[in-house]
Enzyme design. Structure first.
Site, PDB file in Angstrom:
ATOM      1  N   HIS A 476       0.829  -1.132   0.013  1.00 37.63           N
ATOM      2  CA  HIS A 476       0.016  -0.085  -0.009  1.00 37.63           C
ATOM      3  C   HIS A 476       0.909   1.212  -0.011  1.00 37.63           C
ATOM      4  CE1 HIS A 476      -3.801   2.120   0.810  1.00 37.63           C
ATOM      5  NE2 HIS A 476      -3.042   2.877   1.564  1.00 37.63           N
ATOM      6  N   GLU A 481      -1.846  -3.472  -5.707  1.00 42.33           N
ATOM      7  CA  GLU A 481      -2.618  -4.439  -4.223  1.00 42.33           C
ATOM      8  C   GLU A 481      -4.171  -4.726  -4.549  1.00 42.33           C
ATOM      9  OE1 GLU A 481      -3.174  -1.755  -0.790  1.00 42.33           O
ATOM     10  OE2 GLU A 481      -3.101  -0.163  -1.927  1.00 42.33           O
TER      11      GLU A 481
END
Ligand code: FAD
Ligand code: NDP
Length: 501
Positions: A476, A481
């Site tokens: 992140h 992701e």
């Protein structure tokens, strides 16, 4: 035949253990690997000028007129688009226009250095480089014809055909006189101006995308579907993004005539649905309607090699119907025309021939990226193919729309369209529910697609399941992701758009 078997240290009587015809991605990789393993190798490379008169150095399509100049020009377009991001981050940058000639000069200088590097690499690996066009005299004998017409005849125990392909023309009036192809566009000395790209696959869309991002007015002439063979939903989204950023798509149409009118080219375009014709004027027309293998003048019949009707080879483990003659790269029928595929097939073949290796080239789960302004990377099956293969009821598609964090500050508009629209990126993971939700297709439309997809291709090679994607911790804040937090299925009808942060 020059010698007899007993005469040479190699025992088979030929001048070389291996002759590779074609010094592109596959041929160079195979030559160097075989030589490293102790084989006596010659590699022939010869570039026939394009109808526009362009020639280039050692290295084949990818280096000279393919991946490398294409990706660099794509990057030039991305850099231009990034000015609007930079301004929102406080940089005082103005886009004062683009210098086409400078970009071409820089790119061509870089390619020149690569050509030189390949020659050095062949020499360092003891591969004899022969700058001549090869043709079979028989299954072990090759005539090498140099540019000046001089010939040399060489013999080899084994031969690898790695001659790649060249752009097709349409065969309609004026095409060769008035149009260029990917063989010419990356070295055009003067800016292309208003451009028409004919074709609707990788090359046409990438060329249209990069020229548009560089500021040129671009239209694409589409005969039927966009990006045939790819996931059709992803293809539509790529096209939607290109259209909203100024590329004009002329659908269901083919060109029927090209005429020179001073510096301009007049194109007669026929609509296949209604039969009506229009005439439009362009500064440049790029034909990108596929590629033909360079196998027509190889003298295949003299060696007994029988090609498929496409001119390519149906070769199991890269072996043609003649046992000592192999083929790698773009000349293989039903195989991906991609540089890493040609390289890997060439290296594995050399190891099987000269190191007793047994590993075959695996053409499954080959990842690829279409370098349109919004890039599209994928590996595995399209949604259509997965449904056809496993049944629609056994197929699940997880989807997500998103906008990269790096784009969030940018509220600039171009012709009333946000440069960085909300939810303009999209991804899709396709699973086979009848097989532990194994991931069978992964599709990503967004920035840095090749970088995002490459690692997931490894996971899919290892047979990753949706559960394993879910238990993988994301990095992140990244776009990649998104693949680890997918929960909305297409079937559910739930809105997969992001709202707020
Ligand atoms: P080539 O690289 O074409 O090499 C064949 C060589 O053999 C050439 O130098 C040719 O002149 C020579 N030759 C032909 N006939 C003879 C003969 N009789 N004697 C001696 N020499 C001969 N792939 C990717 O993976 N990523 C990309 O981003 C990408 N972008 C591309 C963009 C464009 C515009 C194009 C056209 C292709 C792109 N490709 C891309 C595809 C990639 O370039 C090819 O898959 C790759 O080059 C195939 O390698 P090859 O060794 O089979 O043939
Ligand atoms: P493709 O064979 O993939 O596509 C040809 C396109 O031209 C199709 O859209 C086809 O339409 C159209 N077409 C064919 N004939 C005509 C015609 N007579 N009139 C109008 N349109 C026509 O070829 P490309 O040249 O785009 O690419 C060749 C290969 O190079 C690709 O398969 C790819 O593997 C490789 N490549 C890879 C890249 C990458 O990795 N990023 C980039 C560029 C190339 P239709 O669907 O109607 O037949």
């Amino acid at each position: 035949m020059a010698e007899t078997a007993a005469d040479t240290p190699m025992g088979h009587g030929y001048e070389f253990d291996l002759v590779v015809i074609g010094g592109g991605s596959g041929g160079l990789a195979c030559s160097k690997e075989a030589a490293k393993l102790g084989a006596k190798v010659a590699c022939l490379d010869f570039v026939t000028p394009s109808p526009q008169g362009n020639v280039w150095g050692l290295g084949g399509t990818c280096v000279n007129v393919g991946c490398i100049p294409k990706k660099l020009m794509h990057n030039a377009g991305i850099l231009g688009e990034s000015f609007s991001d930079a301004r929102e981050f406080g940089w005082k940058v103005n886009n004062e226009g683009h210098d086409w000639a400078k970009m071409v000069e820089q790119i061509q200088n870089y390619i020149g250095s690569l050509n030189w590097g390949y020659r050095v690499a062949l020499r360092d690996n003891n591969v004899e480089y022969i700058n001549a066009k090869g043709a079979f005299e028989d299954a072990h004998t090759i005539v090498c014809t140099k540019k000046n017409g001089k010939t040399r005849t060489i013999t080899a125990d084994k031969v690898v055909i790695a001659v790649g392909g060249r752009p097709k023309y349409l065969g309609v009036e004026g095409d060769k006189e008035c149009c260029i192809t990917s063989d010419d566009v990356f070295s055009l000395p003067k800016a292309p101006g208003k451009t028409l790209c004919v074709g609707a696959s990788y090359i046409s869309l990438e060329t249209a995308g990069l020229l548009s991002a560089l500021g040129y007015e671009v239209s694409v002439l589409v005969r039927s579907v966009f990006l045939r063979g790819f996931d059709s939903e992803m293809a539509e989204k790529i096209v939607g993004h290109m259209e909203s950023h100024g590329v004009r798509m002329i659908r269901s149409s083919v060109p029927t005539k090209f005429e020179k009118d001073g510096d301009k080219t007049k194109v007669t375009i026929k609509n296949s649905d209604f039969g009506n014709e229009i005439v439009e004027e362009y500064d440049t027309v790029v034909i990108a309607v596929g590629r033909d293998p360079c196998t027509g003048d190889l003298g295949l019949e003299k060696a007994g090699v029988v090609p498929h009707k496409s001119g390519k080879f149906e070769a199991k483990d890269e072996q043609t119907n003649v046992p000592n003659i192999y083929a790698v790269g773009d000349v293989l029928e039903q195989r991906q025309e991609l540089t890493p595929v040609a390289i890997q097939a060439g290296q594995l073949l050399a190891r099987r021939l000269y190191a007793g290796a047994t590993a075959s080239m695996d053409y499954d789960l080959v990842p690829t990226t279409v370098f349109t302004p919004l890039e599209y990377g994928c590996v595995g099956m399209s949604e259509e193919l997965a449904a056809e293969t496993y049944g629609a009821d056994n197929t699940e598609a997880y989807i997500s729309f998103f906008k990269p964090l790096e784009w969030q500050l940018n509220h600039e508009e171009h012709n009333g369209v946000p440069v960085r629209g909300d939810n303009s990126c999209y991804l899709k993971l396709i699973t086979n529910t009848a097989d532990s939700e194994r991931v069978v297709g992964l599709h990503y439309l967004g920035p840095n697609a090749g970088e995002v997809v490459q690692g997931y291709a490894v996971a899919m090679k290892c047979g990753a399941t949706k559960a394993q994607f879910d238990t993988t911790v994301g990095i992140h804040p990244t776009v990649s992701e998104e693949f680890t937090i997918l929960s909305v299925t297409k079937r559910s009808g739930v809105d997969a758009q992001k709202k707020g942060c």
